[in-house]
Design an enzyme around this catalytic site. Structure first.
Site, PDB file in Angstrom:
ATOM      1  N   GLU A  46      -7.160  11.199 -13.495  1.00 24.99           N
ATOM      2  CA  GLU A  46      -7.225  11.315 -12.050  1.00 24.99           C
ATOM      3  C   GLU A  46      -6.388  12.110 -11.585  1.00 24.99           C
ATOM      4  O   GLU A  46      -6.747  13.206 -10.681  1.00 24.99           O
ATOM      5  CB  GLU A  46      -6.918   9.993 -11.475  1.00 24.99           C
ATOM      6  CG  GLU A  46      -7.140   9.845 -10.106  1.00 24.99           C
ATOM      7  CD  GLU A  46      -8.248   8.935  -9.511  1.00 24.99           C
ATOM      8  OE1 GLU A  46      -8.885   8.137 -10.525  1.00 24.99           O
ATOM      9  OE2 GLU A  46      -8.424   8.890  -8.470  1.00 24.99           O
TER      10      GLU A  46
ATOM     11  N   GLU B  52       0.662  -1.190   0.019  1.00 23.08           N
ATOM     12  CA  GLU B  52       0.005   0.128   0.047  1.00 23.08           C
ATOM     13  C   GLU B  52       0.846   1.238  -0.015  1.00 23.08           C
ATOM     14  O   GLU B  52       1.950   1.348   0.731  1.00 23.08           O
ATOM     15  CB  GLU B  52      -0.975   0.000   1.133  1.00 23.08           C
ATOM     16  CG  GLU B  52      -2.191   0.331   1.038  1.00 23.08           C
ATOM     17  CD  GLU B  52      -3.068  -0.420  -0.183  1.00 23.08           C
ATOM     18  OE1 GLU B  52      -3.096  -0.124  -1.032  1.00 23.08           O
ATOM     19  OE2 GLU B  52      -3.878  -1.429   0.488  1.00 23.08           O
ATOM     20  N   HIS B  53       0.420   2.241  -0.719  1.00 23.60           N
ATOM     21  CA  HIS B  53       1.520   3.622  -0.767  1.00 23.60           C
ATOM     22  C   HIS B  53       2.721   3.239  -1.535  1.00 23.60           C
ATOM     23  O   HIS B  53       3.716   3.983  -1.126  1.00 23.60           O
ATOM     24  CB  HIS B  53       1.329   4.319   0.272  1.00 23.60           C
ATOM     25  CG  HIS B  53      -0.013   4.709   0.686  1.00 23.60           C
ATOM     26  ND1 HIS B  53      -0.547   5.918   0.159  1.00 23.60           N
ATOM     27  CD2 HIS B  53      -1.142   4.317   1.368  1.00 23.60           C
ATOM     28  CE1 HIS B  53      -1.842   6.097   0.504  1.00 23.60           C
ATOM     29  NE2 HIS B  53      -1.995   5.330   1.362  1.00 23.60           N
ATOM     30  N   THR B  54       2.958   2.051  -2.245  1.00 27.91           N
ATOM     31  CA  THR B  54       4.163   1.587  -2.763  1.00 27.91           C
ATOM     32  C   THR B  54       4.194   2.067  -4.067  1.00 27.91           C
ATOM     33  O   THR B  54       5.096   2.334  -4.918  1.00 27.91           O
ATOM     34  CB  THR B  54       4.648   0.298  -2.590  1.00 27.91           C
ATOM     35  OG1 THR B  54       3.361  -0.435  -2.766  1.00 27.91           O
ATOM     36  CG2 THR B  54       5.141  -0.044  -1.019  1.00 27.91           C
ATOM     37  N   ASP B  55       3.066   2.123  -4.805  1.00 28.21           N
ATOM     38  CA  ASP B  55       2.972   2.415  -6.391  1.00 28.21           C
ATOM     39  C   ASP B  55       3.540   3.666  -6.826  1.00 28.21           C
ATOM     40  O   ASP B  55       4.312   3.561  -7.811  1.00 28.21           O
ATOM     41  CB  ASP B  55       1.502   2.040  -6.844  1.00 28.21           C
ATOM     42  CG  ASP B  55       0.414   2.982  -6.305  1.00 28.21           C
ATOM     43  OD1 ASP B  55       0.883   3.680  -5.419  1.00 28.21           O
ATOM     44  OD2 ASP B  55      -0.796   3.092  -6.983  1.00 28.21           O
TER      45      ASP B  55
ATOM     46  N   SER C  24     -13.408   2.091  -7.444  1.00 32.50           N
ATOM     47  CA  SER C  24     -14.511   2.582  -8.361  1.00 32.50           C
ATOM     48  C   SER C  24     -14.238   3.385  -9.144  1.00 32.50           C
ATOM     49  O   SER C  24     -14.411   3.570 -10.651  1.00 32.50           O
ATOM     50  CB  SER C  24     -15.748   2.897  -7.851  1.00 32.50           C
ATOM     51  OG  SER C  24     -15.557   4.142  -6.771  1.00 32.50           O
ATOM     52  N   SER C  25     -13.161   4.755  -9.026  1.00 33.88           N
ATOM     53  CA  SER C  25     -12.910   5.506  -9.906  1.00 33.88           C
ATOM     54  C   SER C  25     -12.079   4.990 -10.832  1.00 33.88           C
ATOM     55  O   SER C  25     -12.219   5.353 -12.368  1.00 33.88           O
ATOM     56  CB  SER C  25     -12.167   6.725  -9.175  1.00 33.88           C
ATOM     57  OG  SER C  25     -11.227   6.295  -8.118  1.00 33.88           O
TER      58      SER C  25
ATOM     59  N   ASP D 269      -4.342   0.945  -9.220  1.00 33.36           N
ATOM     60  CA  ASP D 269      -5.796   0.688  -9.293  1.00 33.36           C
ATOM     61  C   ASP D 269      -6.031   0.514 -10.976  1.00 33.36           C
ATOM     62  O   ASP D 269      -6.631  -0.523 -11.179  1.00 33.36           O
ATOM     63  CB  ASP D 269      -6.484   1.858  -8.790  1.00 33.36           C
ATOM     64  CG  ASP D 269      -6.284   2.179  -7.302  1.00 33.36           C
ATOM     65  OD1 ASP D 269      -5.619   1.266  -6.810  1.00 33.36           O
ATOM     66  OD2 ASP D 269      -6.748   3.102  -6.830  1.00 33.36           O
TER      67      ASP D 269
HETATM   68  C1  GLA Z   1      -5.061   4.458  -3.906  1.00 33.75           C
HETATM   69  C2  GLA Z   1      -4.365   5.105  -5.363  1.00 33.75           C
HETATM   70  C3  GLA Z   1      -3.259   3.958  -5.574  1.00 33.75           C
HETATM   71  C4  GLA Z   1      -2.500   3.747  -4.319  1.00 33.75           C
HETATM   72  C5  GLA Z   1      -3.382   3.375  -3.222  1.00 33.75           C
HETATM   73  C6  GLA Z   1      -2.580   3.156  -2.033  1.00 33.75           C
HETATM   74  O1  GLA Z   1      -5.981   3.545  -4.113  1.00 33.75           O
HETATM   75  O2  GLA Z   1      -5.367   5.314  -6.190  1.00 33.75           O
HETATM   76  O3  GLA Z   1      -2.500   4.423  -6.734  1.00 33.75           O
HETATM   77  O4  GLA Z   1      -1.587   4.642  -4.061  1.00 33.75           O
HETATM   78  O5  GLA Z   1      -4.152   4.383  -2.856  1.00 33.75           O
HETATM   79  O6  GLA Z   1      -1.859   1.905  -1.775  1.00 33.75           O
END
Ligand code: GLA
Length: 382
Positions: free
Chosen positions: A161, A35-38, A128-129, A173
């Site tokens: 986005e 999470e929050h690594t992308d 969903s986005s 996502d």
């Molecule tokens: C949201 C963002 C993703 C990712 C997550 C956290 O979903 O759209 O790109 O950063 O938060 O992992």
């Protein structure tokens, strides 16, 4: 994929525009870990699910375009050459943003009508986005033979986005929604956009989501703040992204960053390492290890990265009290949405009940439990 949803948008389209549309299904996603690594060029481990957006799209010959969000009972008419971002928080920004990014690539499209409806609970952290953006770009690509590759399409969705919605999201996502494979999760390297697919069969265990049904405001600005903090620390470290840094590297600059930002960067470095370990754990069928990595991920998201909230922490604490739950953590951007739980199949129903009861007692509101199936990514429905 929901057949009823598709049928509904199709019939609605026929009635509204008197023309047969192309039908697209675009799924939401879960994320096992990472999470929050992308946006730090690191690893993530998402999978597309059977909930998503159904869209019906066709060319328009009236000189204007129309987008209809059935869920919101909202209709927007627009002219393509006059598109600009709407007010913050308006759903049409997802459509306009995609269209604008396609135009930025000098691809020509004509007027179109689109109708969509989704069954991803809003604010659940299930993207969903991204599902919506992907359905629009995929539909326009088909309709106007734009020749875009899936890689190009997800970058268009992501830019929409950033530039129209105002969230500087990573690529997880959009990637998961577009490239999902039935019954598989994708271990994705967000730098190269290469992924390995893992067939997820946890035998006596399964994944279960619990939605807090809360979405705290300010989550978008908090997200963008975290991303800029990561980028400024990368700069200090002289690396392209935090993915390239190690814990000892970070220690070298401890005096140059605030303690809170230090913890955030440390979290990213550790979470990236956990995501790589999680892939190995799945390869080795070591669910105990996978579960403990998932719990560690939550601790980091809550204490170091500070993107959890009391409702999410409460549900993870409930999970920890139950020996049948091997791991649980908040999922997605944070500040609300779902926890993902790795739980023994035989114990899932009972845990869902006790956790729901406890949640209701504590917060005087209901949480929702979802059992999901891993599904194919964005596709045309015949
Ligand atoms: C949201 C963002 C993703 C990712 C997550 C956290 O979903 O759209 O790109 O950063 O938060 O992992």
């Amino acid at each position: 994929m929901s057949k009823a949803l598709l049928k509904e948008v199709k019939n609605n389209f026929l009635e509204t525009f008197n023309a047969a549309p192309l039908l697209i299904f675009s799924p939401g996603r879960i994320n096992i870990i990472g999470e929050h690594t992308d946006y730090n060029d690191g690893f993530v481990f998402p999978a597309a699910v059977d909930k998503g957006i159904a869209a019906a799209i066709q060319k328009s010959d009236t000189g204007t375009s129309t987008a209809i969000a059935l869920d919101l009972e909202s209709t927007i008419n627009f002219e393509l050459n006059k598109i600009k971002p709407s007010k913050e928080g308006c759903w049409e920004n997802y459509v306009f943003g995609v269209f604008a990014e396609i135009q930025n690539r000098n691809k020509v499209i004509g007027d179109f009508n689109i109708i969509f409806r989704g069954n991803i609970p809003g604010g659940a952290g299930m993207s969903s986005s991204a599902a919506l953006e992907n359905s629009v770009v995929f539909g326009l690509n088909e309709l106007f033979n734009l020749g875009l590759t899936k890689d190009e399409m997800i970058l268009i969705s992501q830019k929409a986005e950033h530039n129209y919605v105002g969230v500087n999201c990573g690529i997880m996502d959009q990637y998961a929604s577009m490239f999902g494979i039935k019954d598989h999760a994708l271990h994705l390297d967000c730098r190269t956009l290469e992924s390995s697919s893992y067939k997820l069969d946890f035998k006596e265990h399964q994944l279960m989501l619990i939605n807090t049904n809360v979405k705290h405001s300010l989550s978008d600005s908090a997200y963008n703040d975290r991303r800029s903090a990561c980028e400024s620390i990368s700069k200090l470290l002289g690396v392209e992204a935090l993915r390239d840094a190690t814990e000892p590297d970070l220690e070298q600059i401890i005096d140059k960053v605030t303690p809170t930002n230090y913890q955030k960067a440390l979290f990213v470095i550790q979470e990236n390492a956990r995501t790589i370990k999680a892939a190995k754990a799945i390869e080795n069928n070591d669910l105990e290890l996978l579960g403990s990595l998932i719990y560690q991920s939550h601790a980091g998201l809550s204490d170091q990265y500070k993107v959890s909230c009391k409702e999410l922490d409460f549900l993870v604490a409930q999970a920890k009290k139950n020996k049948h739950v091997l791991g649980a953590r908040m999922m997605g951007g944070g500040f609300g949405g779902c926890t993902i739980n790795l739980i023994a199949k035989t114990a899932a129903k009972a845990f869902a009940e006790t956790a729901s009861k406890a949640y209701k007692n504590k917060f005087d509101k209901d949480c929702s439990v979802y059992f999901i199936e891993l599904s194919q990514g964005t596709h045309l429905v015949e």
